[in-house]
Write an enzyme that holds these catalytic residues in place. Structure first.
Site, PDB file in Angstrom:
ATOM      1  N   ASP A 102     -16.090 -27.699 -20.068  1.00  0.00           N
ATOM      2  CA  ASP A 102     -17.176 -26.902 -19.486  1.00  0.00           C
ATOM      3  C   ASP A 102     -18.272 -26.647 -20.522  1.00  0.00           C
ATOM      4  O   ASP A 102     -18.006 -26.650 -21.720  1.00  0.00           O
ATOM      5  CB  ASP A 102     -16.690 -25.503 -19.087  1.00  0.00           C
TER       6      ASP A 102
HETATM    7  N1  URA Z   1     -10.078 -25.672 -18.639  1.00  0.00           N
HETATM    8  C1  URA Z   1     -11.217 -24.997 -18.434  1.00  0.00           C
HETATM    9  O1  URA Z   1     -11.229 -23.986 -17.749  1.00  0.00           O
HETATM   10  N2  URA Z   1     -12.341 -25.463 -18.990  1.00  0.00           N
HETATM   11  C2  URA Z   1     -12.385 -26.554 -19.759  1.00  0.00           C
HETATM   12  O2  URA Z   1     -13.445 -26.936 -20.252  1.00  0.00           O
HETATM   13  C3  URA Z   1     -11.185 -27.254 -19.969  1.00  0.00           C
HETATM   14  C4  URA Z   1     -10.029 -26.778 -19.386  1.00  0.00           C
END
Ligand code: URA
Length: 235
Positions: A102
């Site tokens: 993310d």
């Molecule tokens: N889980 C999440 O919530 N975000 C990420 O970027 C990777 C795993």
């Protein structure tokens, strides 16, 4: 060679994603839009174009590990004009990331132009572990850890079970290690949201046996042969 394999070997995306690109009509072979799956190309003779550029099979493959800072997206182009990981990793070869983090998440991302390798590492069949360090506000109860380990229910769907270990805490924060082997969208954040915990920092520290190690935030380096082989052998 099948067209989707050719595209992914040229570093466009994983083979499955290349099927979508083919179906969207974005690829031409010898001047004609190639919109059907299953088309084969002669990589020495046929002229394959994507986004106006002719594609050539790379002469050598590149495998990179990047320490993504927060505030960067993993898309090639961001519709909101935000910074992307490709602003950090500038290489001659066209690379793509194996899986994503993310915008707000930091840590280990593997980039390559080897489509077959990417398919393998990302494929659920090989269930390669991913480890995250999660810093949450406040303490966490043993009963809450048990819920995370069993698999929390989010929107009626049970999330896969996770290995969750306590790492450290102070008066404000608790740091945990969370190991999962699936890559559902925002999986770790959704797990903690489901038990009402707010994540202060989310960082991926390991994929299989490849650790983030000493790569500084925003930096990248080639995978060692040992790291590369450990992923390839993960069958
Ligand atoms: N889980 C999440 O919530 N975000 C990420 O970027 C990777 C795993």
């Amino acid at each position: 060679m099948r067209l989707n394999k050719f595209l992914s070997s040229c570093g466009i995306a994983s083979r499955r994603k290349c099927d979508e690109i083919i179906l969207s009509g974005a690829v031409t072979v010898n001047g004609k839009v190639a919109k059907e799956l299953g088309i084969t190309v002669n990589e020495k003779k046929d002229k394959v174009f994507y986004e106006g550029k002719q594609l050539f099979l790379p002469s050598s493959f590149v495998y990179i590990k990047l320490n993504k800072p927060k505030g960067y997206t993993c898309s090639a182009k961001d519709e909101k004009g935000r910074k992307t990981i490709y602003d950090l990793v500038k290489t001659e070869e066209r690379l793509f990331s194996i899986g994503r983090l993310d915008y707000e998440t930091e840590g280990l991302i593997i980039l390559t132009n080897d489509g077959d390798f990417a398919n393998k590492v990302a494929h659920p069949k090989y269930s390669i572990e991913k480890e995250y360090h999660v810093t949450i506000e406040g303490p966490i109860k043993e009963s809450e850890l048990a819920v995370l380990r069993k698999g929390v229910v989010v929107d009626g769907q049970r999330m896969p079970s996770a290995r969750v270990e306590f790492l450290s805490s102070d008066e404000k924060y608790t740091k945990l290690s969370v190991v999962i082997d699936e890559g559902m969208n925002r999986q770790v954040r959704r797990m903690f949201e489901a038990i009402g915990k707010s994540i202060r920092l989310l960082k991926r520290v390991r994929i299989g046996k490849v650790k983030l190690g000493g790569v500084k935030r925003g930096d990248f380096r080639d995978l060692t042969d040992e790291e590369l082989n450990s992923l390839v052998r993960a069958e």
